[in-house]
Design a protein around this motif. Sequence first.
Motif, PDB file in Angstrom:
ATOM      1  N   LEU A 111       2.501  -6.743   5.007  1.00 24.44           N
ATOM      2  CA  LEU A 111       1.958  -5.743   3.898  1.00 24.44           C
ATOM      3  C   LEU A 111       3.305  -4.732   3.768  1.00 24.44           C
ATOM      4  O   LEU A 111       3.215  -3.923   4.876  1.00 24.44           O
ATOM      5  CB  LEU A 111       0.639  -5.328   4.173  1.00 24.44           C
ATOM      6  CG  LEU A 111       0.360  -4.309   3.108  1.00 24.44           C
ATOM      7  CD1 LEU A 111      -0.024  -5.141   1.773  1.00 24.44           C
ATOM      8  CD2 LEU A 111      -0.887  -3.601   3.509  1.00 24.44           C
ATOM      9  N   ALA A 112       3.639  -4.450   2.768  1.00 27.91           N
ATOM     10  CA  ALA A 112       4.847  -3.403   2.513  1.00 27.91           C
ATOM     11  C   ALA A 112       3.956  -2.050   2.373  1.00 27.91           C
ATOM     12  O   ALA A 112       3.129  -1.983   2.152  1.00 27.91           O
ATOM     13  CB  ALA A 112       5.431  -3.859   1.340  1.00 27.91           C
ATOM     14  N   VAL A 113       4.667  -1.055   2.901  1.00 27.77           N
ATOM     15  CA  VAL A 113       4.157   0.366   3.076  1.00 27.77           C
ATOM     16  C   VAL A 113       5.113   1.345   2.349  1.00 27.77           C
ATOM     17  O   VAL A 113       6.321   1.306   2.721  1.00 27.77           O
ATOM     18  CB  VAL A 113       3.731   0.676   4.324  1.00 27.77           C
ATOM     19  CG1 VAL A 113       3.183   2.100   4.155  1.00 27.77           C
ATOM     20  CG2 VAL A 113       2.761  -0.319   5.260  1.00 27.77           C
ATOM     21  N   ALA A 114       4.854   1.828   1.310  1.00 27.87           N
ATOM     22  CA  ALA A 114       5.721   2.862   0.521  1.00 27.87           C
ATOM     23  C   ALA A 114       5.015   4.371   1.039  1.00 27.87           C
ATOM     24  O   ALA A 114       3.944   4.423   0.871  1.00 27.87           O
ATOM     25  CB  ALA A 114       5.709   2.537  -1.036  1.00 27.87           C
ATOM     26  N   TYR A 115       5.952   5.254   0.952  1.00 30.28           N
ATOM     27  CA  TYR A 115       5.411   6.544   1.538  1.00 30.28           C
ATOM     28  C   TYR A 115       6.040   7.582   0.347  1.00 30.28           C
ATOM     29  O   TYR A 115       7.072   7.255  -0.306  1.00 30.28           O
ATOM     30  CB  TYR A 115       6.163   7.006   2.719  1.00 30.28           C
ATOM     31  CG  TYR A 115       5.492   6.020   4.011  1.00 30.28           C
ATOM     32  CD1 TYR A 115       4.473   6.479   4.501  1.00 30.28           C
ATOM     33  CD2 TYR A 115       6.119   5.122   4.405  1.00 30.28           C
ATOM     34  CE1 TYR A 115       3.946   5.592   5.783  1.00 30.28           C
ATOM     35  CE2 TYR A 115       5.982   4.340   5.284  1.00 30.28           C
ATOM     36  CZ  TYR A 115       4.582   4.642   6.042  1.00 30.28           C
ATOM     37  OH  TYR A 115       4.065   3.864   6.890  1.00 30.28           O
ATOM     38  N   MET A 116       5.381   8.537  -0.279  1.00 34.88           N
ATOM     39  CA  MET A 116       5.444   9.255  -1.121  1.00 34.88           C
ATOM     40  C   MET A 116       5.028  10.845  -0.670  1.00 34.88           C
ATOM     41  O   MET A 116       4.080  10.863  -0.272  1.00 34.88           O
ATOM     42  CB  MET A 116       4.997   8.928  -2.485  1.00 34.88           C
ATOM     43  CG  MET A 116       3.692   8.852  -2.646  1.00 34.88           C
ATOM     44  SD  MET A 116       3.126   8.695  -4.371  1.00 34.88           S
ATOM     45  CE  MET A 116       3.752  10.335  -5.004  1.00 34.88           C
ATOM     46  N   PRO A 117       6.049  11.691  -1.136  1.00 33.66           N
ATOM     47  CA  PRO A 117       5.427  12.996  -0.954  1.00 33.66           C
ATOM     48  C   PRO A 117       4.473  13.574  -1.874  1.00 33.66           C
ATOM     49  O   PRO A 117       4.515  13.318  -2.771  1.00 33.66           O
ATOM     50  CB  PRO A 117       6.612  13.804  -0.923  1.00 33.66           C
ATOM     51  CG  PRO A 117       7.912  13.199  -1.942  1.00 33.66           C
ATOM     52  CD  PRO A 117       7.279  11.865  -1.666  1.00 33.66           C
ATOM     53  N   VAL A 118       3.493  14.471  -1.326  1.00 34.83           N
ATOM     54  CA  VAL A 118       2.498  15.027  -2.223  1.00 34.83           C
ATOM     55  C   VAL A 118       2.594  16.567  -2.111  1.00 34.83           C
ATOM     56  O   VAL A 118       2.821  17.181  -0.825  1.00 34.83           O
ATOM     57  CB  VAL A 118       1.174  14.657  -2.355  1.00 34.83           C
ATOM     58  CG1 VAL A 118       1.256  12.984  -2.847  1.00 34.83           C
ATOM     59  CG2 VAL A 118       0.459  14.479  -0.822  1.00 34.83           C
ATOM     60  N   THR A 119       2.014  17.188  -2.828  1.00 32.36           N
ATOM     61  CA  THR A 119       1.856  18.832  -2.983  1.00 32.36           C
ATOM     62  C   THR A 119       0.354  19.098  -2.916  1.00 32.36           C
ATOM     63  O   THR A 119      -0.612  18.383  -3.200  1.00 32.36           O
ATOM     64  CB  THR A 119       2.560  19.681  -3.825  1.00 32.36           C
ATOM     65  OG1 THR A 119       2.000  19.206  -5.119  1.00 32.36           O
ATOM     66  CG2 THR A 119       3.856  19.339  -3.826  1.00 32.36           C
ATOM     67  N   SER A 120      -0.171  20.569  -2.716  1.00 37.79           N
ATOM     68  CA  SER A 120      -1.588  20.980  -2.991  1.00 37.79           C
ATOM     69  C   SER A 120      -1.845  20.735  -4.532  1.00 37.79           C
ATOM     70  O   SER A 120      -3.093  20.327  -4.686  1.00 37.79           O
ATOM     71  CB  SER A 120      -1.551  22.270  -2.552  1.00 37.79           C
ATOM     72  OG  SER A 120      -1.211  22.606  -1.232  1.00 37.79           O
ATOM     73  N   ILE A 138       0.618  -1.140  -0.012  1.00 36.87           N
ATOM     74  CA  ILE A 138      -0.092   0.123   0.060  1.00 36.87           C
ATOM     75  C   ILE A 138       0.795   1.302  -0.082  1.00 36.87           C
ATOM     76  O   ILE A 138       1.977   1.325   0.582  1.00 36.87           O
ATOM     77  CB  ILE A 138      -1.123   0.149   1.318  1.00 36.87           C
ATOM     78  CG1 ILE A 138      -1.962   1.278   1.152  1.00 36.87           C
ATOM     79  CG2 ILE A 138      -0.252   0.203   2.399  1.00 36.87           C
ATOM     80  CD1 ILE A 138      -3.042   1.250   2.108  1.00 36.87           C
ATOM     81  N   THR A 139       0.575   2.147  -0.742  1.00 39.43           N
ATOM     82  CA  THR A 139       1.303   3.597  -0.907  1.00 39.43           C
ATOM     83  C   THR A 139       0.513   4.496  -0.181  1.00 39.43           C
ATOM     84  O   THR A 139      -0.553   4.750  -0.685  1.00 39.43           O
ATOM     85  CB  THR A 139       1.520   3.837  -2.367  1.00 39.43           C
ATOM     86  OG1 THR A 139       2.535   2.527  -2.884  1.00 39.43           O
ATOM     87  CG2 THR A 139       2.622   5.004  -2.283  1.00 39.43           C
ATOM     88  N   VAL A 140       1.012   5.318   0.975  1.00 43.64           N
ATOM     89  CA  VAL A 140       0.433   6.392   1.431  1.00 43.64           C
ATOM     90  C   VAL A 140       1.344   7.529   1.391  1.00 43.64           C
ATOM     91  O   VAL A 140       2.430   7.675   1.065  1.00 43.64           O
ATOM     92  CB  VAL A 140       0.559   6.008   3.142  1.00 43.64           C
ATOM     93  CG1 VAL A 140       0.022   7.095   3.884  1.00 43.64           C
ATOM     94  CG2 VAL A 140      -0.087   4.567   3.190  1.00 43.64           C
ATOM     95  N   SER A 141       0.620   8.831   0.937  1.00 46.89           N
ATOM     96  CA  SER A 141       1.321   9.986   0.878  1.00 46.89           C
ATOM     97  C   SER A 141       1.546  10.884   2.199  1.00 46.89           C
ATOM     98  O   SER A 141       0.830  10.350   3.289  1.00 46.89           O
ATOM     99  CB  SER A 141       0.400  10.796  -0.227  1.00 46.89           C
ATOM    100  OG  SER A 141      -0.738  11.420   0.765  1.00 46.89           O
ATOM    101  N   TYR A 142       2.441  11.698   2.122  1.00 45.44           N
ATOM    102  CA  TYR A 142       2.525  12.646   3.381  1.00 45.44           C
ATOM    103  C   TYR A 142       2.719  13.942   2.801  1.00 45.44           C
ATOM    104  O   TYR A 142       3.248  14.039   1.639  1.00 45.44           O
ATOM    105  CB  TYR A 142       3.714  12.074   4.188  1.00 45.44           C
ATOM    106  CG  TYR A 142       5.197  11.870   3.435  1.00 45.44           C
ATOM    107  CD1 TYR A 142       5.933  13.287   3.574  1.00 45.44           C
ATOM    108  CD2 TYR A 142       5.394  11.214   2.649  1.00 45.44           C
ATOM    109  CE1 TYR A 142       7.015  13.336   2.873  1.00 45.44           C
ATOM    110  CE2 TYR A 142       6.779  10.993   2.050  1.00 45.44           C
ATOM    111  CZ  TYR A 142       7.664  12.291   2.169  1.00 45.44           C
ATOM    112  OH  TYR A 142       8.947  12.196   1.432  1.00 45.44           O
ATOM    113  N   ARG A 143       2.666  15.297   3.601  1.00 46.33           N
ATOM    114  CA  ARG A 143       3.102  16.344   3.265  1.00 46.33           C
ATOM    115  C   ARG A 143       4.330  16.693   4.038  1.00 46.33           C
ATOM    116  O   ARG A 143       4.587  16.045   5.038  1.00 46.33           O
ATOM    117  CB  ARG A 143       1.914  17.264   3.848  1.00 46.33           C
ATOM    118  CG  ARG A 143       0.772  17.104   2.945  1.00 46.33           C
ATOM    119  CD  ARG A 143       0.593  17.385   1.354  1.00 46.33           C
ATOM    120  NE  ARG A 143       0.886  18.696   1.114  1.00 46.33           N
ATOM    121  CZ  ARG A 143       0.126  19.543   1.125  1.00 46.33           C
ATOM    122  NH1 ARG A 143      -1.286  19.189   1.150  1.00 46.33           N
ATOM    123  NH2 ARG A 143       0.479  20.871   0.682  1.00 46.33           N
TER     124      ARG A 143
END
Length: 297
Positions: free
Chosen positions: A81-90, A37-42
């Motif tokens: 379950l693997a967790v990937a994190y990625m940055p996002v913007t507005s 599962i891929t989860v975003s962060y600010r």
Amino acid sequence: MKISSSITTALLIAGLVNIAPTASAQTLKKVADSNKITVSYREAAVPFSYLLGSTKAVGFSVELAEAIVDDVRKKVKKPHLAVAYMPVTSQNRIPLLVNGTYDLECGSTTNNSTRGKDVSFAISHFYTGTRVLTKKTSGVKNYADLAKKTVASTAGSTNEQVIRKYSAEKNLDMQFVLGKDYDDALQLVENDRATALALDDILLFGLRANSRNPASLEVVGDMLQVEPYGCMLRKDDPEFKKLVDGTIARMMKSGEFTRLYNKWFMAPIPPKGMVLNLPMSEQLRANLKALSDKPAQ
């Protein structure tokens, strides 16, 4: 929380170009099939989601997302379950969710009817509204003081829309400059390229707390619009929304949500140990029982 090195700038650019829905709305099946599962962060949405150092995202919304991921693991019966994190913007948070680049966003995103055409929102976990941050030496105490002045905000935010509308309605002739993210927008004020920064008030308090010189800045003006924050997920995916709402509802009913709130809004937070000292709003207290995902009006 380690940031996946597999998520590259090229992927972000590709996601921005290809904004049409390409992912199945069945998030749990997608996650189970890929075992990830891929989860975003600010990167600077203090205290919701922000980088601590260069490799770890922390915050109130980050911990909400982690609780949701734990329930996803149980639901799909994949404890590793693997967790990937990625940055996002507005600007890119909605396109990259819609096209399947990532699966869940818990940050500082306002739930409104316009965004509801493209994505779904979980039970609201915070309520806020637009105000402005300015230097104490600016002489700005209210919005009228910003007439013909340059005001910063972030591209793609509801705050940009709110402050532009207010300026037009009041004939204030404000000039606008947009940052790509919160830190970038704050620097516009710190470097005197803008007189004030318009954002949700809680974000302004967080930015001030972690700024180079917090004592030189202040948050002013009445709240222009009350807005609910909610975790974002793809539309037309009732199974995943039920799981996400279930996690948040359980936390709200058990008291875990209140403890988490106190940790990030009423106690010292990293990296400087600043205390925001922001008690839970009446709207949020009411939503601990109502469990509403109603968008902003």
